[in-house]
Design a protein around this motif. Structure first.
Motif, PDB file in Angstrom:
ATOM      1  N   VAL A   1      -9.208  -6.970   1.633  1.00  0.00           N
ATOM      2  CA  VAL A   1      -8.087  -6.549   0.799  1.00  0.00           C
ATOM      3  C   VAL A   1      -7.242  -7.772   0.484  1.00  0.00           C
ATOM      4  CG1 VAL A   1      -6.032  -5.103   0.658  1.00  0.00           C
ATOM      5  CG2 VAL A   1      -8.069  -4.254   1.846  1.00  0.00           C
ATOM      6  N   ARG A   2      -7.150  -8.088  -0.780  1.00  0.00           N
ATOM      7  CA  ARG A   2      -6.360  -9.237  -1.214  1.00  0.00           C
ATOM      8  C   ARG A   2      -5.059  -8.730  -1.827  1.00  0.00           C
ATOM      9  NH1 ARG A   2      -9.529 -11.564   1.598  1.00  0.00           N
ATOM     10  NH2 ARG A   2     -11.299 -12.781   0.911  1.00  0.00           N
ATOM     11  N   LEU A   3      -3.972  -8.931  -1.116  1.00  0.00           N
ATOM     12  CA  LEU A   3      -2.665  -8.520  -1.607  1.00  0.00           C
ATOM     13  C   LEU A   3      -1.985  -9.693  -2.298  1.00  0.00           C
ATOM     14  CD1 LEU A   3      -1.262  -6.539   1.458  1.00  0.00           C
ATOM     15  CD2 LEU A   3      -2.320  -5.624  -0.619  1.00  0.00           C
ATOM     16  N   ARG A   4      -1.256  -9.382  -3.337  1.00  0.00           N
ATOM     17  CA  ARG A   4      -0.407 -10.385  -3.969  1.00  0.00           C
ATOM     18  C   ARG A   4       0.896  -9.700  -4.350  1.00  0.00           C
ATOM     19  NH1 ARG A   4       0.289  -9.425  -9.188  1.00  0.00           N
ATOM     20  NH2 ARG A   4      -1.380  -8.615 -10.472  1.00  0.00           N
ATOM     21  N   ARG A   5       1.915 -10.505  -4.494  1.00  0.00           N
ATOM     22  CA  ARG A   5       3.213  -9.963  -4.880  1.00  0.00           C
ATOM     23  C   ARG A   5       3.143  -9.399  -6.291  1.00  0.00           C
ATOM     24  NH1 ARG A   5       8.397 -12.970  -2.390  1.00  0.00           N
ATOM     25  NH2 ARG A   5       9.369 -11.023  -1.836  1.00  0.00           N
ATOM     26  N   ALA A   6       3.656  -8.208  -6.458  1.00  0.00           N
ATOM     27  CA  ALA A   6       3.651  -7.572  -7.773  1.00  0.00           C
ATOM     28  C   ALA A   6       4.566  -8.338  -8.728  1.00  0.00           C
ATOM     29  CB  ALA A   6       4.117  -6.131  -7.655  1.00  0.00           C
TER      30      ALA A   6
ATOM     31  N   ALA B   1       4.348  -1.003 -14.525  1.00  0.00           N
ATOM     32  CA  ALA B   1       3.920   0.249 -15.168  1.00  0.00           C
ATOM     33  C   ALA B   1       2.787   0.900 -14.384  1.00  0.00           C
ATOM     34  CB  ALA B   1       3.501  -0.003 -16.615  1.00  0.00           C
ATOM     35  N   SER B   2       1.818   0.102 -13.935  1.00  0.00           N
ATOM     36  CA  SER B   2       0.710   0.703 -13.186  1.00  0.00           C
ATOM     37  C   SER B   2       1.157   1.120 -11.780  1.00  0.00           C
ATOM     38  CB  SER B   2      -0.499  -0.237 -13.127  1.00  0.00           C
ATOM     39  OG  SER B   2      -0.252  -1.373 -12.344  1.00  0.00           O
ATOM     40  N   ILE B   3       2.135   0.427 -11.200  1.00  0.00           N
ATOM     41  CA  ILE B   3       2.670   0.832  -9.892  1.00  0.00           C
ATOM     42  C   ILE B   3       3.379   2.176 -10.011  1.00  0.00           C
ATOM     43  CG2 ILE B   3       4.445   0.286  -8.174  1.00  0.00           C
ATOM     44  CD1 ILE B   3       3.550  -2.685  -8.493  1.00  0.00           C
ATOM     45  N   VAL B   4       4.183   2.337 -11.049  1.00  0.00           N
ATOM     46  CA  VAL B   4       4.877   3.609 -11.275  1.00  0.00           C
ATOM     47  C   VAL B   4       3.853   4.725 -11.496  1.00  0.00           C
ATOM     48  CG1 VAL B   4       6.375   4.873 -12.885  1.00  0.00           C
ATOM     49  CG2 VAL B   4       7.018   2.577 -12.100  1.00  0.00           C
TER      50      VAL B   4
END
Length: 176
Positions: free
Chosen positions: A5-10, A16-19
């Motif tokens: 899992v590669r996380l990066r800061r939004a 829009a896709s997070i909402v």
């Protein structure tokens, strides 16, 4: 488990896709709904406006997004240092149509590893007490009830409209 899992800061372009994913995972009912949908609350869980307000109010928070190699949004999580090694984890959401791939547990493990790399020694979360299946899911991942509860914010509508008058959050914590 968290290694893939590669996380990066939004970034602003991710909002829009997070909402959309948050509302799908937390509130959308019907065919293909998430097993963890909040059917006790109506209306959106998140809007662009409330997301931006939350980020502005918490400058140390890290909204992390997980995208796959094809740049598909698989999930996201809110991480916020609280001091003394404690971090708050919230807004954990994964694509409901892919939950059978154990995305939630993978994202949770990656978020914990990220927070630990940033100095966290424990993670706290809040879950609606009435969502017993979700509380049990976190308990299977090592989270324990702290005995602390928090009231549902009935005086504000930013999280949606509850369909019951007895909602409250339990606080769970896990040492990492």
């Amino acid at each position: 488990m968290a290694d893939d899992v590669r996380l990066r800061r939004a970034q602003d372009g991710d909002f829009a896709s997070i909402v959309a994913l948050t509302n799908k995972a937390y509130r959308e009912t019907g065919p293909g709904q998430s097993w963890s949908v909040e059917d006790l609350i109506e209306g959106p869980r998140l809007t662009d406006e409330t997301l931006r307000e939350d980020l502005a109010a918490a400058p140390d928070a890290q909204l992390m997004i997980w995208r796959d190699g094809a740049d598909e949004h698989l999930g996201h999580v809110w991480l916020e240092p609280q001091g003394d090694g404690a971090w708050f984890l919230g807004l954990l959401a994964v694509r409901p149509d892919l939950q059978d791939r154990k995305l939630g547990r993978r994202l949770l493990a990656a978020a914990e590893a990220h927070a630990q790399a940033e100095g966290a020694t424990r993670i706290a979360i809040t879950v609606l007490a009435q969502r017993e299946t979700l509380v049990a899911w976190y308990e299977r991942r090592g989270y324990r009830r702290t005995g602390v509860t928090k009231p549902w914010p009935y005086h504000e509508s930013r999280l949606g409209a509850p369909t019951r008058s007895d909602l409250y959050f339990v606080v769970l914590e896990r040492a990492i």
